[in-house]
Design a protein around this motif. Sequence first.
Motif, mmCIF file in Angstrom:
data_model
loop_
_atom_site.group_PDB
_atom_site.id
_atom_site.type_symbol
_atom_site.label_atom_id
_atom_site.label_comp_id
_atom_site.label_asym_id
_atom_site.label_seq_id
_atom_site.Cartn_x
_atom_site.Cartn_y
_atom_site.Cartn_z
ATOM 1 N N LYS A 80 0.826 -1.192 0.000
ATOM 2 C CA LYS A 80 0.000 0.000 0.000
ATOM 3 C C LYS A 80 0.866 1.249 0.000
ATOM 4 C CE LYS A 80 -3.938 -2.154 2.341
ATOM 5 N NZ LYS A 80 -4.882 -2.079 3.489
ATOM 6 N N GLY A 81 0.287 2.328 -0.486
ATOM 7 C CA GLY A 81 1.004 3.594 -0.525
ATOM 8 C C GLY A 81 0.045 4.747 -0.750
ATOM 9 N N ALA A 82 0.599 5.945 -0.770
ATOM 10 C CA ALA A 82 -0.214 7.149 -0.937
ATOM 11 C C ALA A 82 -0.562 7.347 -2.404
ATOM 12 C CB ALA A 82 0.531 8.358 -0.404
ATOM 13 N N TYR A 83 -1.799 7.784 -2.659
ATOM 14 C CA TYR A 83 -2.180 8.197 -3.996
ATOM 15 C C TYR A 83 -1.606 9.583 -4.276
ATOM 16 C CZ TYR A 83 -5.740 4.486 -3.612
ATOM 17 O OH TYR A 83 -6.397 3.286 -3.460
ATOM 18 N N GLY A 84 -1.594 9.956 -5.555
ATOM 19 C CA GLY A 84 -1.107 11.279 -5.921
ATOM 20 C C GLY A 84 -1.992 12.393 -5.388
#
Length: 328
Positions: A80-84
């Motif tokens: 998982k990670g941050a969206y733009g």
Amino acid sequence: MTFPLRAGLAAAFSLLAAPAFAHAVLGVKQASPNQTYRGVVQIGHGCDGKPTTGVTVTIPEGVIAAKPMPKPGWQLATTKGAYGRAYPSYHGTVSEGVKTISWTGGSLPDDQYDEFVFQARLTDAVAPGGIVYFPVRQDCDGTTADWSQVPAAGQAARDLSSPAPGVRIVAAAATAAPAAPASMSPATTSIKAGDLTIEQPWIRATPGGAKVAGGYLQVTNTGKEPDRLLSASIPLAPRGEVHQMAMDKGVAKMAPVESGLVIKPGETVVLKPGGYHLMFMDLTGPVKAGDTLDGTLTFARAGTVPVRFAVGAIGASAPEAGGGHQHH
């Protein structure tokens, strides 16, 4: 690495011609913004004769709420990670989510075929006329094929040695007739989507606190090629699957139709209580009798089709007779 969400139609059609040259392709090749997309990664052969032991899909910017389907014999992992940026969702706004999905630990021989399935939601960041690319890494017993190349402006996918699989984005109105206006009884409206005719979509009302709802309709295929109903969506449910209920030694059992419900040429398939049906999962609120719900159906060939579901009574076995509905 960023992956462009928009490209010319020429690139789109060249991409759709690319599967003959690629190991990893997507089975559902078109979708619409603000809809749930069922990604089916098709692996046709290994790497230089070696068996496939891992498949990793990268979820591009503008695609949210990705969820993988478990696969027997394979280990499943996500990162998982941050969206733009933040995107609207059924649960408010979201700013992070699944960025990659990996299936590992299995072994798919070079001379065999298999599919790896995930679900995700396309946001309004993707525009009709463009392509969304889902890079795929294929691990093969010590070697790797990285299907991540994206065509530059004016470039054809067939000119790339390792093209990323892509989905052509189309406006919802391009795949079906507009949904019936509010004054028209939804059950009396036949919706045309390519060679398909969809009739009497309806949903059973649910009691408060229920997390699932059943959906029903009938589909007629007037064309010469089979199609498959893959999934469905309504605003109250983040996912909608095709299920089958059958009797096994006197016990009713229900299971998802993993590869989609086939509608053969010249055939009418009826989804009804006690048989094939739609199952809307993880409801965020009650489905109320007498309401109508705008939703979508996703087909392998016809694409994403907007429909309007009538809501029948709790436990109903057929659409309500009032308002133009008919009992079977």
